[in-house]
Enzyme design. Structure first.
Site, mmCIF file in Angstrom:
data_model
loop_
_atom_site.group_PDB
_atom_site.id
_atom_site.type_symbol
_atom_site.label_atom_id
_atom_site.label_comp_id
_atom_site.label_asym_id
_atom_site.label_seq_id
_atom_site.Cartn_x
_atom_site.Cartn_y
_atom_site.Cartn_z
ATOM 1 N N ASP A 94 33.911 48.860 -60.653
ATOM 2 C CA ASP A 94 32.204 49.176 -61.756
ATOM 3 C C ASP A 94 32.192 49.883 -62.532
ATOM 4 O OD1 ASP A 94 33.018 52.328 -60.569
ATOM 5 O OD2 ASP A 94 32.349 52.189 -58.979
ATOM 6 N N ASP A 270 29.013 46.390 -52.092
ATOM 7 C CA ASP A 270 30.062 47.063 -51.843
ATOM 8 C C ASP A 270 29.409 48.348 -51.003
ATOM 9 O OD1 ASP A 270 29.891 49.635 -53.196
ATOM 10 O OD2 ASP A 270 28.785 47.829 -54.526
#
Length: 298
Positions: A94, A270
């Site tokens: 990320d 996620d």
């Protein structure tokens, strides 16, 4: 030997729900796919072999935490994140935008400089611009890179969300430029922002579509809204998401969250929930969650 290019194809679909295949040079990922979260280059309380036994085919690493410690340069010295954590699965990183919002009480957002914040570990000042976020992720050698975005806290303030969404579009342009055109074996995903407002979500998505990302994530959810509010956002944009690109709902979630999102066209997820729940003895059953540490389950 040339590395295999990133690719995605749909194998079968039913209305908006679909099964697909993400192809990477490190292996294929069958979708819908859940990514265990390896925050600091490890999925807590699990080995990579144990992660594989769960059927996981990709894991997530966290740019914010890895840049603070052990630091991208240290990871680069051993050959990248895969070698550092002895993992041959594909890795998505990320951008760090969410942690800037959720962890740092002392942060400032600057349109040009990015996020200026103090480490939650020792107070050291960091600058995380879109270019720096991409530089770090490429240095980690992850397979799927996320753009730098601003992830606002849940609010009903339309103007605040609009300003944040427009900043994320600007940062998306800079992230895409920083990623360049020389990484066909990697992918870069755009992140749709806009809070709970349909018009802002559509505007954000349309701007990202013009930039032609390899996949599209929905950010700014799992920040305190109800499940219905989250599903409403997915309903609002499911017709607009590009059919031939993967769709990723960030930070989700519970079994019912995942099933409801798959129904609305989501391919990737996620969340820290499975590993955190496992460590604390929380088990999900068809009759609801139970604490397996209670004596009656002994």
């Amino acid at each position: 030997m040339a590395l295999k290019n990133f690719a995605f194809k749909i194998l079968t679909s039913d209305k908006f729900a679909r099964c697909g295949l993400i192809e990477t040079h490190r292996g294929n990922i069958q979708t819908p796919a859940f990514m265990p979260v390896g925050t600091q280059a490890t999925v807590k309380a699990c080995t990579i072999d144990e992660i594989k036994k769960t059927g996981s085919q990709i894991i997530l690493g966290n740019t914010y935490h890895l840049m603070i410690r052990p630091g991208v340069e240290r990871i680069q010295r051993v050959g990248g994140l895969h070698k550092f954590m002895n993992c041959d699965l594909p890795i998505l990183t990320d951008s760090g935008g969410f942690q800037v919002m959720s962890l740092s009480k002392l942060n400032k957002i600057d349109r040009e400089k990015g996020a200026i914040f103090n480490s939650h570990i020792d107070g050291k000042k960091f600058y995380l611009s879109p270019e720096e976020s991409i530089r770090i992720q490429l240095g980690l050698n992850s397979d799927i890179v996320m753009i730098m975005d601003e992830c606002p806290k849940k609010t009903d303030d339309y103007n605040l969300i609009k300003k944040s969404m427009e900043l994320s579009i600007y940062w998306a342009e800079r992230s895409k430029k920083a990623f360049g055109n020389n990484n066909p074996h990697k992918a870069i995903f755009g992140i749709v922002q806009g809070g709970l407002f349909k018009d802002l979500r559509i505007k954000s998505l349309n701007a990202l579509l013009k930039m032609n990302f390899d996949g599209y994530a929905i950010g700014g959810l799992a920040v305190g809204e109800s499940q219905k509010e989250m599903f409403d956002v997915l309903e609002d944009i499911k017709n607009e998401l590009p059919e031939k690109k993967p769709h990723y709902l960030m930070g989700v979630g519970t079994p019912s969250d995942i099933l409801g999102a798959v129904k609305r066209g989501i391919d990737m997820f996620d969340c820290v929930l499975p590993s955190r729940s496992g460590r604390t003895g929380l088990a999900f059953t068809w009759n609801g969650p139970i604490n397996i540490k209670n004596a009656k389950y002994q």
